[in-house]
Design an enzyme around this catalytic site. Structure first.
Site, PDB file in Angstrom:
ATOM      1  CE  LYS A 108      -3.900  -2.278   2.241  1.00 38.02           C
ATOM      2  NZ  LYS A 108      -4.966  -2.132   3.262  1.00 38.02           N
ATOM      3  CE1 TYR A 125      -9.351  -3.094   0.346  1.00 38.02           C
ATOM      4  CE2 TYR A 125      -8.503  -1.116  -0.702  1.00 38.02           C
ATOM      5  CZ  TYR A 125      -8.295  -2.275   0.025  1.00 38.02           C
ATOM      6  OH  TYR A 125      -7.030  -2.622   0.441  1.00 38.02           O
ATOM      7  CG  ASN A 141      -3.525  -2.546   6.591  1.00 41.47           C
ATOM      8  OD1 ASN A 141      -3.352  -1.998   5.497  1.00 41.47           O
ATOM      9  ND2 ASN A 141      -4.494  -3.402   6.814  1.00 41.47           N
ATOM     10  CG  HIS A 196      -5.364  -6.385   0.090  1.00 39.27           C
ATOM     11  ND1 HIS A 196      -6.520  -6.419   0.834  1.00 39.27           N
ATOM     12  CD2 HIS A 196      -5.563  -7.227  -0.959  1.00 39.27           C
ATOM     13  CE1 HIS A 196      -7.385  -7.235   0.241  1.00 39.27           C
ATOM     14  NE2 HIS A 196      -6.829  -7.728  -0.848  1.00 39.27           N
ATOM     15  CD  GLU A 207      -8.860  -9.340  -3.135  1.00 36.90           C
ATOM     16  OE1 GLU A 207      -9.632  -8.874  -2.291  1.00 36.90           O
ATOM     17  OE2 GLU A 207      -7.700  -9.739  -2.850  1.00 36.90           O
TER      18      GLU A 207
END
Ligand code: CMP
Length: 147
Positions: A12, A53, A116, A119, A130
């Site tokens: 990310k 998302y 975080n 993913h 995905e």
């Protein structure tokens, strides 16, 4: 024998934007024995992030998450190996970086539950959707059989 799986990994913007961190994460992936069968660095558009998302669109954090995911480049990869989904999730640690142990990717590079660092797909069907969201067959090693 354990099932060979593919899973989507995203490094990310909080991690991909820090000098050297994406490289460290990719090294951890390779040293774990997972194979990187597709890889690229991209900047998500708002539409990309909203679509990716979409399952979270009713959640209170959705808007902030989309903003965060479009705030800088990300590195997306497909990882392959036996039990790849669980192995990548173990390498990352729990979603909330404040709960992640040192030595995990989120423990070492994440900040909180949103920022975080990474993913990973949570199940086989999600992984299929995905990986297809970011890569077509010609971009995935071994996905197109020689004729
Ligand atoms: P990820 O594994 O990419 O899946 C959904 C993301 O939403 C998650 O990592 C976090 O970045 C974010 N997220 C999940 N729960 C929360 C929360 N309670 N508050 C803010 N962000 C969250």
């Amino acid at each position: 024998m354990a099932e060979v799986q593919r899973t989507l990994a995203i490094i990310k913007p909080d991690a991909a934007g820090r000098s050297g961190v994406a490289g460290q994460i990719l090294t951890r992936i390779e040293e774990s024995g997972l194979e990187i069968v597709a890889l690229k660095k991209i900047r998500l558009t708002e539409e990309d992030a909203r679509g990716f998302y979409a399952v979270h669109k009713e959640r209170p954090f959705y808007g902030d998450l989309v903003k965060f995911m479009t705030s800088g480049p990300v590195v997306v990869a497909i990882l392959e190996g036996e039990n790849a989904i669980a192995r990548w999730r173990d390498l990352m640690g729990p979603t909330d970086s404040t709960q992640a142990e040192p030595g995990t990717i989120r423990g070492d590079f994440g900040t909180d539950i949103e920022r975080n660092a990474s993913h990973g797909s949570d199940a086989s069907e999600t992984a299929r959707v995905e990986t297809g969201y970011f890569f077509n067959a010609t971009e995935i090693l071994g996905a197109v059989e020689a004729t």
